[in-house]
Design a protein around this motif. Sequence first.
Motif, mmCIF file in Angstrom:
data_model
loop_
_atom_site.group_PDB
_atom_site.id
_atom_site.type_symbol
_atom_site.label_atom_id
_atom_site.label_comp_id
_atom_site.label_asym_id
_atom_site.label_seq_id
_atom_site.Cartn_x
_atom_site.Cartn_y
_atom_site.Cartn_z
ATOM 1 N N ASP A 107 50.407 44.610 24.767
ATOM 2 C CA ASP A 107 50.170 43.136 25.868
ATOM 3 C C ASP A 107 49.398 43.712 27.144
ATOM 4 N N LEU A 108 49.044 45.025 27.543
ATOM 5 C CA LEU A 108 48.548 45.453 28.425
ATOM 6 C C LEU A 108 47.063 44.736 28.722
ATOM 7 N N MET A 109 46.592 44.234 29.857
ATOM 8 C CA MET A 109 45.378 43.858 29.929
ATOM 9 C C MET A 109 44.590 44.731 30.790
ATOM 10 N N PRO A 110 43.225 44.574 30.717
ATOM 11 C CA PRO A 110 42.377 45.329 31.583
ATOM 12 C C PRO A 110 42.507 45.600 33.017
ATOM 13 N N GLY A 111 42.874 44.022 33.535
ATOM 14 C CA GLY A 111 43.294 44.277 34.961
ATOM 15 C C GLY A 111 44.336 44.880 35.364
ATOM 16 N N ASP A 112 45.279 45.115 34.383
ATOM 17 C CA ASP A 112 46.530 45.795 34.771
ATOM 18 C C ASP A 112 46.141 47.057 35.091
ATOM 19 N N VAL A 113 45.212 47.854 34.475
ATOM 20 C CA VAL A 113 44.609 49.050 34.901
ATOM 21 C C VAL A 113 43.769 49.226 35.948
ATOM 22 N N THR A 114 42.673 48.494 35.828
ATOM 23 C CA THR A 114 41.555 48.480 36.892
ATOM 24 C C THR A 114 42.039 48.064 37.963
ATOM 25 N N GLY A 115 42.637 46.864 38.062
ATOM 26 C CA GLY A 115 42.824 45.871 39.232
ATOM 27 C C GLY A 115 42.124 44.793 39.049
ATOM 28 N N SER A 116 42.351 43.691 39.888
ATOM 29 C CA SER A 116 41.849 42.267 39.695
ATOM 30 C C SER A 116 41.876 41.697 41.071
ATOM 31 N N LEU A 117 41.107 40.474 41.197
ATOM 32 C CA LEU A 117 40.904 39.783 42.271
ATOM 33 C C LEU A 117 42.321 38.861 42.287
ATOM 34 N N VAL A 118 42.804 38.882 43.476
ATOM 35 C CA VAL A 118 44.178 38.036 43.860
ATOM 36 C C VAL A 118 43.924 37.122 44.840
ATOM 37 N N TYR A 119 44.214 35.714 44.546
ATOM 38 C CA TYR A 119 43.931 34.760 45.727
ATOM 39 C C TYR A 119 45.024 35.114 46.784
ATOM 40 N N THR A 121 46.512 33.263 49.776
ATOM 41 C CA THR A 121 46.640 31.816 50.487
ATOM 42 C C THR A 121 46.531 31.867 51.790
ATOM 43 N N HIS A 122 46.611 32.917 52.780
ATOM 44 C CA HIS A 122 46.591 32.735 54.260
ATOM 45 C C HIS A 122 44.915 32.873 54.365
ATOM 46 N N THR A 123 43.996 33.667 53.735
ATOM 47 C CA THR A 123 42.704 33.431 53.820
ATOM 48 C C THR A 123 41.904 32.525 53.349
ATOM 49 N N SER A 124 42.470 31.961 52.187
ATOM 50 C CA SER A 124 42.065 31.071 51.228
ATOM 51 C C SER A 124 40.609 31.841 50.466
ATOM 52 N N GLU A 125 40.652 33.199 50.150
ATOM 53 C CA GLU A 125 39.940 33.814 49.810
ATOM 54 C C GLU A 125 40.244 34.960 48.690
ATOM 55 N N PHE A 126 39.512 35.212 47.671
ATOM 56 C CA PHE A 126 40.038 36.242 46.552
ATOM 57 C C PHE A 126 39.632 37.815 47.204
ATOM 58 N N THR A 127 41.013 38.366 47.168
ATOM 59 C CA THR A 127 41.037 39.937 47.437
ATOM 60 C C THR A 127 41.093 40.787 46.283
ATOM 61 N N PHE A 128 40.395 42.016 46.315
ATOM 62 C CA PHE A 128 40.680 42.895 45.217
ATOM 63 C C PHE A 128 41.849 43.707 45.520
ATOM 64 N N ARG A 129 42.935 43.570 44.392
ATOM 65 C CA ARG A 129 43.954 44.459 44.334
ATOM 66 C C ARG A 129 43.676 45.657 43.496
ATOM 67 N N GLU A 130 43.987 46.840 44.095
ATOM 68 C CA GLU A 130 43.591 48.079 43.162
ATOM 69 C C GLU A 130 44.740 48.168 42.061
ATOM 70 N N GLY A 131 44.016 48.637 41.097
ATOM 71 C CA GLY A 131 44.997 49.019 39.968
ATOM 72 C C GLY A 131 45.344 50.444 39.888
ATOM 73 N N PRO A 132 46.227 50.676 39.065
ATOM 74 C CA PRO A 132 46.719 52.292 39.057
ATOM 75 C C PRO A 132 45.680 53.284 38.983
ATOM 76 N N VAL A 133 44.538 52.871 38.212
ATOM 77 C CA VAL A 133 43.427 53.778 37.876
ATOM 78 C C VAL A 133 42.794 54.476 39.240
ATOM 79 N N PHE A 134 43.188 53.667 40.275
ATOM 80 C CA PHE A 134 42.786 54.495 41.739
ATOM 81 C C PHE A 134 43.826 55.602 42.249
ATOM 82 N N THR A 135 43.478 56.929 41.741
ATOM 83 C CA THR A 135 44.450 57.645 41.936
ATOM 84 C C THR A 135 43.573 59.069 41.482
ATOM 85 N N ASN A 136 44.311 60.228 41.738
ATOM 86 C CA ASN A 136 43.488 61.451 41.291
ATOM 87 C C ASN A 136 43.614 61.923 39.766
#
Length: 351
Positions: A107-119, A121-136
């Motif tokens: 049930d693992l989704m691609p966004g769970d690995v790479t990261g995804s856009l998250v809304y 609520t404070h800025t009313s904008e979508f921001t990118f949340r890094e997934g675990p792939v951002f590592t060495n």
Amino acid sequence: MSHQPNNYTDSNTGYSGATSAHVDESHRGASRGSLDDPARHSLLNVRNEVGKAVVGQDPTVTGMLIALLCGGHVLLEGVPGVAKTLLVRALSTALSLDTKRVQFTPDLMPGDVTGSLVYDTHTSEFTFREGPVFTNILLADEINRTPPKTQASLLEAMEERQVSVDGVSRPLPAPFIVAATQNPVEYEGTYPLPEAQLDRFLLKLTMPLPGREEEIEVIRRHADGFDPRDLSAAGVRPVAGARELEKARAAVAQVVVAPEILAYIVDVARATRSAPSFQLGVSPRGATALLNTSKAWAWLSGRTFVTPDDVKALSLPCLRHRVGLRPEAQMDGIHVDDVLGSILASVPVPR
């Protein structure tokens, strides 16, 4: 010079080093000079540090170091309980590198690995949340347990060292490699990796069960209070880092490869394409991988030139996942490593 293949992933053979009697004096002088390379000493010390936590897997540790030197990815194959996760954690600690682990599930989704856009609520904008792939070092545990769609999410990261989300490409940290694990005996509920993704792995390393004496040592350490979750208590400490790794890569790039060795690598690769037991042979990408890993192994062995034995030592881990057996060969119980061994024994070795 031995004409028998040296499978460097075999714990019985280890890394004895490849030598050649047909080397001129200038190369011998260069070899002696390279023994004093501080970066090489630092990386060799990494094996000693990992050995404080992991018993009897020196060939696999060296294979991981070769992958880091080449900037390539590693597929680790072994039954559960042979310290695949512990090895990666200890290696990253000894190299002062960041590591993250992802348990691949159906049930693992691609966004769970790479990261995804998250809304937000404070800025009313979508921001990118890094997934675990951002590592060495990304430990992709049981990668063949997740569907092809999620497996494919790693392709861009592995090939381009970046992640693209919503049309924006985001570079990954350097260095970056994927260390993926899979169980060789469990097939129910798994999704075999496609050839295109297998070809992205620089090496496929097999982690065997420990021998009797090694297993006694493992049990003794646990009896003495060893905690695999506390590497600092086991004495594992950083002995190298990204800076030493960068210097080492520069030194590996200067390793000399004679035209005869280049031709030998090509002959080995071409022989896999005409082997009766194979329906899929090694591509030019595989031949290039064999060249690069041979250079890294030569440098780790203290030489500034590649010998035929270096090519033999890396042939099995570098090529075994890039070939495919014919169905009739599988039914006859033929193994890929056996066919590759026969090819190495039959291809003429340059003198």
